[in-house]
Design a protein around this motif. Structure first.
Motif, PDB file in Angstrom:
ATOM      1  N   LEU A 119      -2.880   7.126   3.459  1.00 56.02           N
ATOM      2  CA  LEU A 119      -1.647   6.936   3.318  1.00 56.02           C
ATOM      3  C   LEU A 119      -0.213   8.645   3.488  1.00 56.02           C
ATOM      4  O   LEU A 119       0.495   8.376   4.387  1.00 56.02           O
ATOM      5  N   LYS A 120      -0.642   9.510   2.781  1.00 57.79           N
ATOM      6  CA  LYS A 120      -0.578  10.866   2.667  1.00 57.79           C
ATOM      7  C   LYS A 120       0.344  11.009   4.631  1.00 57.79           C
ATOM      8  O   LYS A 120       1.141  12.168   5.095  1.00 57.79           O
ATOM      9  N   ASN A 133       0.696   4.104  -2.997  1.00 59.95           N
ATOM     10  CA  ASN A 133       0.452   5.310  -2.780  1.00 59.95           C
ATOM     11  C   ASN A 133       2.032   6.293  -2.787  1.00 59.95           C
ATOM     12  O   ASN A 133       1.730   7.119  -4.222  1.00 59.95           O
ATOM     13  N   HIS A 189      -7.295   6.529  -0.075  1.00 59.05           N
ATOM     14  CA  HIS A 189      -6.213   5.781   0.054  1.00 59.05           C
ATOM     15  C   HIS A 189      -5.255   6.419   0.113  1.00 59.05           C
ATOM     16  O   HIS A 189      -4.575   6.403   0.995  1.00 59.05           O
ATOM     17  N   SER A 190      -5.252   7.260  -0.645  1.00 60.80           N
ATOM     18  CA  SER A 190      -3.664   8.093  -0.957  1.00 60.80           C
ATOM     19  C   SER A 190      -4.175   9.614  -0.126  1.00 60.80           C
ATOM     20  O   SER A 190      -3.077   9.939   1.130  1.00 60.80           O
ATOM     21  N   LEU A 224       1.110  -1.463  -0.344  1.00 57.33           N
ATOM     22  CA  LEU A 224      -0.370  -0.121  -0.267  1.00 57.33           C
ATOM     23  C   LEU A 224       0.750   1.448  -0.389  1.00 57.33           C
ATOM     24  O   LEU A 224       0.155   2.416  -0.537  1.00 57.33           O
ATOM     25  N   SER A 225       1.859   1.436   0.410  1.00 56.21           N
ATOM     26  CA  SER A 225       2.617   2.630   0.730  1.00 56.21           C
ATOM     27  C   SER A 225       3.688   2.455  -0.483  1.00 56.21           C
ATOM     28  O   SER A 225       3.468   4.083  -1.053  1.00 56.21           O
ATOM     29  N   SER A 261       1.542   6.432  -7.170  1.00 58.62           N
ATOM     30  CA  SER A 261       0.514   7.307  -7.319  1.00 58.62           C
ATOM     31  C   SER A 261       0.752   8.644  -7.179  1.00 58.62           C
ATOM     32  O   SER A 261       0.209   9.043  -8.467  1.00 58.62           O
TER      33      SER A 261
END
Lengths: 272, 478
Positions: B275-276, A269, B271-272, A265-266, A272
């Motif tokens: 996680l950020k 991220n 999601h982004s 997932l990291s 993206s």
């Protein structure tokens, strides 16, 4: 009890095992598919074995896990015991493997986690399978895993066999535990590579085919994930043959999978 | 209502205790006589089921609900009749409402926040795929059961006939329409409902109260709103709330005003965002631009107003003219969110309409100016596979010692960056560890051999498109 049976319309047999038969049926009230499980009874069956059998069914009925079928109904008739499990219609994992429908990396990790999660839960309840195979699992909406074929049929058969022969079979729990971990690894390996007979062999490089099963563009996008995933699978697969190097419990395995998902997932991220 | 006594038998169930009672239905905790497991049994009052239309609606809705399957959705088991009363049984749950969990700050870490929202969104996506509208979904329709969210609200309904809403049927129509959770609606899919449901849930999660209330307060008194919001930011990781605001706004906005075109888009943003964590979110802030009315002789001047840079205590300013057409009534149709012109004569434009083509033009011009060589380089020749070369200072090493394997002389004819993949081609794969491996840094790796024997080591290099043929090293471990 006639009334209860009439609530279900049996459609086709999913599998049979000596006294145990599992059918797909339609629950008429809700027009939805269910699993109709029945155990054939004989007049010669002792009351003790019947009691043991009912106790086992009860033990399974109280289980609650998103990846397990849910017990919804059950009854005793003159010649059979019936219990109904609620499980949505899906695709048996074996046919997914045979069609070589290799899931995408994120889905493969998700399936691996769900499978490990349900087996971990069963082990925590003291329930072991021992003969896991891809046809034990069903894939729902291409995303959710259900353990359709549990070890209950074998357990119930064993009860009647023991009553018939008078011989008590010894169950080696540690062996079953390891077999489940290895079975999990083999199923996941088969799913990734599309090879139904994929398994761990000593002195053979099993890791590279596992890594290569993941497209190189994905490997490049998620450096290290394919490698770690393959290491986890390998460690699970060698649990029986090389116990010192393999996982000893699903707790350990599950922990590694969750960590893998976090890494994925990291990276996803970051990309993206 | 029959009022079931403890230990009485209904169908295959033994009553353990009464859990809840209303004039129209009663809930009991029951034990299945054969299975031994605990279920919940709900008996619907004959007051409802004696009305044919009403009875039809209830049974149809329960059937529709029972056909749904999702791991986080309550499961319905059986239904039947008992003393002229209709009953159905479903999964027993003991968990607390998710709303309570969030408000009491039991769920406050970013991981939990993400975990729950992605799961809640997953079920909303599922319901949307099944053509089930969930516009009235609230956070308190979920409980936390064994660490997982479970959507429990069973009061599902079709359109209620109007006559049931008249005073003659006091309470009946209300039961069917106002205690709603999921609105089973086999109508054309309404993405907006699902987006709205998620926006509302997110809103409740961070303790701002209901979305409707908050927006009303915002309209009345900006300072009170900001105060309330700041108070509830505290448990959250800095930076997250700005993204939340953006997600909520985009979920509420129309598609052509920057709103989401699909639930997947929302899922990606979520999601982004999580996680950020402490970084600023990458979601584009809303940019407004206004064209001031000018006299016909003058060229119109362009005034661009960008929302201020997000800071930890920045105030939430949804567009002033954002109108929510009565969210509170459950019977209302999908809330229409419309952007109106603030003053007659002023025209509001989405700056993306100007900005995006401008950026594309600049990029194309730059590419034309600087990129001819690059284009020639990339298109003018084929991407050739890289070449792997591996060396080692020694081929004989003692067990458990470290050996440096060097692949730095490998090259790519196109001069692409290479990743280095070291593997055991022959020998016990588990007995060798490479640190690092499968990265750009692994051109020189340290191999540790934990067992004696002859190992064939292979190096393959990857240029982003192709793998090289392997380079082989044989190491004898003694």
């Amino acid at each position: 009890m006639q009334e209860q049976s009439s609530k279900y319309h049996i459609q086709e047999a999913i599998f049979t095992l000596k006294r145990y038969s599992c059918f797909e049926a339609i629950q008429r009230d809700f027009e939805r598919p269910v699993l109709f499980n029945q155990i054939q009874l004989y007049y010669s069956d002792s009351p003790e074995s019947l009691k043991d059998c009912e106790r086992e069914i009860k033990r399974w009925s109280v289980l609650q896990h998103p990846n397990l079928p849910q017990s919804i109904d059950g009854w005793t008739e003159e010649k059979r015991l019936v219990f109904i499990w609620l499980a949505p219609r899906g695709v048996i994992l074996e046919s997914v493997i045979r069609q070589k429908k290799t899931p995408e990396l994120h889905l493969a990790i998700e399936i691996a986690i769900q499978m490990a999660s349900v087996l971990r839960y069963l082990h925590q309840q003291g329930l072991y399978h021992g003969s896991l195979s891809p046809n034990c699992f069903s894939l729902i909406y291409e995303k959710w895993i259900i353990l359709l074929r549990t070890s209950l049929p074998e357990i119930l058969n064993r009860i009647f066999e023991q009553a018939d022969t008078g011989l008590r079979q010894k169950v080696n729990i540690e062996k079953l535990k390891r077999a489940d971990i290895t079975g999990w690894g083999k199923i996941m390996g088969a799913l990734l590579t599309g090879d139904p007979y994929f398994e761990y062999k000593k002195e053979v490089n099993v890791k590279t085919p596992l890594i290569d099963a993941i497209p190189s563009s994905i490997q490049h996008k998620f450096p290290g994930v394919a490698e770690k995933f393959a290491t986890i699978l390998l460690k699970a697969m060698c649990s029986t043959l090389q116990p010192q190097q393999g996982y000893t419990s699903f707790d350990e395995l599950y922990k590694d999978l969750v960590q893998l998902k976090e890494i994925y997932l990291s990276l996803n991220n970051t990309n993206s | 209502m029959p009022g079931l006594a403890e230990n009485s038998i209904v169908y295959q169930y033994r009553v353990i205790k009464k859990l809840q009672e209303t004039p129209l239905w009663e809930d009991y905790l029951v034990e299945h006589l054969f299975l031994g497991c605990k279920h919940r049994l709900r008996i619907i009052s004959s007051k409802l089921t004696n009305i044919p239309e009403c009875s039809k609606i209830i049974t149809r809705n329960i059937k529709e609900f029972a056909k749904l399957w999702h791991p986080y959705l309550l499961r319905i088991f059986l239904c039947g009749e008992f003393d002229t009363n209709f009953f159905y049984t479903f999964q027993h749950f003991e968990g607390e409402s998710l709303q309570k969990q969030f408000l009491t700050e039991k769920i406050k870490s970013p991981e939990d926040f993400y975990k729950f929202h992605s799961k809640l969104l997953d079920i909303i996506i599922y319901l949307n795929q099944q053509n089930v509208s969930c516009k009235d979904l609230h956070l308190n329709d979920f409980v936390l059961e064994n660490g997982e969210p479970l959507l429990i609200n069973l009061n599902i309904f079709y359109q209620t006939p109007k006559y049931l809403m008249t005073p003659d049927f006091a309470g009946v129509g209300e039961f069917i329409t106002n205690i709603g959770g999921i609105f089973i609606e086999r109508e054309p899919l309404k993405l907006k409902d699902s987006l709205l449901a998620f926006a509302r849930i997110m809103y409740q999660t961070i303790g701002w109260g209901t979305l409707e209330d908050a927006l009303r307060i915002k309209q009345r008194e900006q300072s009170a709103y900001t105060k309330k919001k700041e108070k509830h930011y505290a448990p959250l990781v800095p930076g997250i709330h700005i993204g939340i605001e953006n997600i909520i706004l985009r979920a509420l906005a129309d598609k052509n005003e920057g709103g989401y075109a699909s639930l997947k888009e929302l899922a990606d943003d979520l999601h982004s965002l999580i996680l950020k964590q402490e970084k600023e979110t990458t979601i584009t802030p809303f940019i407004e631009c206004e064209i001031e009315p000018q006299s016909t002789e003058q060229e119109p001047s362009l005034e661009i107003k960008e929302t201020p840079e997000p800071s930890e205590h920045s105030s939430f300013t949804p567009p002033e003219d954002l109108h929510l057409s009565d969210y509170s009534t459950r019977e209302s149709t999908v809330p229409e969110i419309s952007i109106h012109l603030p003053h007659p004569g002023k025209k509001r434009l989405n700056v993306r309409k100007i900005f995006v083509p401008l950026v594309i033009t600049i990029c194309l011009l730059s590419l034309l100016y600087f990129g001819i060589d690059i284009i020639r380089g990339v298109w003018g020749r084929r991407n050739l596979p890289p070449v792997a070369k591996a060396t080692t200072p020694t081929n004989f090493v003692p067990v458990n010692s470290k050996v440096i394997l060097d692949g730095s002389t490998s090259y790519d004819p196109n001069k692409d960056r290479l990743s280095y993949y070291w593997d055991v081609a022959k020998g016990d794969t588990e007995a060798v560890t490479f640190v690092p491996n499968r990265t750009i840094d692994a051109s020189k790796t340290t191999a540790i051999f934990k067992k004696r024997g002859v190992f064939t080591i292979q190096l393959r290099v990857f240029d982003g498109t192709n793998f090289s043929p392997p380079a082989i090293l044989v190491i004898n471990v003694y």
